[in-house]
Motif scaffolding. Structure first.
Motif, mmCIF file in Angstrom:
data_model
loop_
_atom_site.group_PDB
_atom_site.id
_atom_site.type_symbol
_atom_site.label_atom_id
_atom_site.label_comp_id
_atom_site.label_asym_id
_atom_site.label_seq_id
_atom_site.Cartn_x
_atom_site.Cartn_y
_atom_site.Cartn_z
ATOM 1 N N ILE A 53 6.223 60.683 38.286
ATOM 2 C CA ILE A 53 6.891 61.182 39.506
ATOM 3 C C ILE A 53 7.808 62.351 39.161
ATOM 4 N N SER A 54 8.471 62.313 38.013
ATOM 5 C CA SER A 54 9.344 63.449 37.707
ATOM 6 C C SER A 54 8.533 64.714 37.445
ATOM 7 N N ASN A 55 7.323 64.578 36.889
ATOM 8 C CA ASN A 55 6.433 65.748 36.796
ATOM 9 C C ASN A 55 6.077 66.261 38.194
ATOM 10 N N ALA A 56 5.705 65.344 39.078
ATOM 11 C CA ALA A 56 5.310 65.751 40.440
ATOM 12 C C ALA A 56 6.432 66.553 41.096
ATOM 13 N N TYR A 101 1.844 68.997 24.403
ATOM 14 C CA TYR A 101 1.041 69.994 25.125
ATOM 15 C C TYR A 101 1.701 70.341 26.449
ATOM 16 N N ARG A 102 1.836 71.636 26.693
ATOM 17 C CA ARG A 102 2.369 72.115 27.978
ATOM 18 C C ARG A 102 1.470 73.257 28.444
ATOM 19 N N VAL A 103 1.150 73.258 29.746
ATOM 20 C CA VAL A 103 0.109 74.151 30.230
ATOM 21 C C VAL A 103 0.443 75.617 30.041
ATOM 22 N N ASP A 104 1.529 76.034 30.602
ATOM 23 C CA ASP A 104 1.874 77.448 30.559
ATOM 24 C C ASP A 104 3.253 77.534 29.924
ATOM 25 N N LYS A 105 3.271 77.941 28.656
ATOM 26 C CA LYS A 105 4.530 77.892 27.900
ATOM 27 C C LYS A 105 5.632 78.645 28.620
ATOM 28 N N ALA A 106 5.283 79.820 29.127
ATOM 29 C CA ALA A 106 6.298 80.640 29.798
ATOM 30 C C ALA A 106 6.791 79.952 31.063
ATOM 31 N N ARG A 107 5.845 79.484 31.854
ATOM 32 C CA ARG A 107 6.196 78.818 33.107
ATOM 33 C C ARG A 107 7.009 77.556 32.834
ATOM 34 N N SER A 108 6.517 76.778 31.857
ATOM 35 C CA SER A 108 7.136 75.484 31.605
ATOM 36 C C SER A 108 8.512 75.612 30.962
ATOM 37 N N ARG A 109 8.725 76.679 30.216
ATOM 38 C CA ARG A 109 9.972 76.799 29.482
ATOM 39 C C ARG A 109 11.170 76.772 30.429
ATOM 40 N N ASN A 110 11.034 77.485 31.563
ATOM 41 C CA ASN A 110 12.134 77.507 32.534
ATOM 42 C C ASN A 110 12.429 76.113 33.092
ATOM 43 N N LEU A 111 11.385 75.306 33.145
ATOM 44 C CA LEU A 111 11.537 73.998 33.773
ATOM 45 C C LEU A 111 12.051 72.962 32.773
#
Ligand code: ATP
Ligand code: MG
Length: 158
Positions: A53-56, A101-111
């Motif tokens: 749920i926290s991912n969602a 594993y994280r899909v988009d390193k740039a996108r995910s980094r902010n999150l």
């Protein structure tokens, strides 16, 4: 141990609802009214559902809806969490349960995050002899589903 999946899922959602503002995320529940006895470790299953749920929430836009479904099937219970978020590109889907594993390193980094949430989720589901899978469409949304075994009540004939 035996536990009621209905109250379990409702309590987890209640907690997230209290922690998020209404305009941020809306929760929808498709959960039967009756008790559904499953076998599970409550603390571990709480961590599992928390991670999903926290991912969602994390990968959803403001104002998105998250739909949590509890579906009693013949031989197992299926719990799913559907979001209207960024989605996961097809090529990345096979890897999302890998550690770090994280899909988009740039996108995910902010999150923020380490990429461990789903690897832990999968370990917990495996320890319960269940399955976990994802279906997702890039830009449209994602659904994570997992199964739990019933607590077979003695003498119910099934
Ligand atoms: P952590 O959970 O350790 O804080 P994380 O959320 O990045 O970090 P996971 O929960 O393991 O790591 O998820 C792995 C990757 O899968 C995420 O980085 C994200 O790219 C993708 N992902 C997971 N859930 C969703 C979702 N609901 N929508 C879109 N992408 C998702
Ligand atoms: Mg996560």
């Amino acid at each position: 141990a035996s536990m009621n999946a209905t109250t379990f899922v409702n309590h987890v959602i209640d907690r997230f609802e209290m922690a998020t503002k209404n305009q941020e995320i809306q929760f929808k529940r498709k959960i039967p009214d009756r008790a559904i006895p499953v076998m599970g470790d409550r603390d571990k299953l709480t961590q599992l559902l928390d991670n999903i749920i926290s991912n969602a929430i994390k990968y959803s836009p403001e104002g998105g809806t998250i739909t949590c479904t509890l579906k009693p099937e013949k031989d197992r219970v299926v719990i799913s969490v559907k979001d209207e978020g960024v989605g996961i590109p097809k090529d990345n889907i096979p890897h999302v349960f890998d550690r770090f594993y994280r899909v988009d390193k740039a996108r995910s980094r902010n999150l923020g995050g380490t990429g461990l949430g789903l690897a832990i989720a999968k370990e917990i589901v495996n320890a319960h002899a269940g399955h976990i899978w994802v279906s997702s469409e890039w830009g449209r949304g994602t659904t994570f589903s997992f199964t739990l075994p019933y607590d077979e009540v003695e003498g119910d004939g099934s």
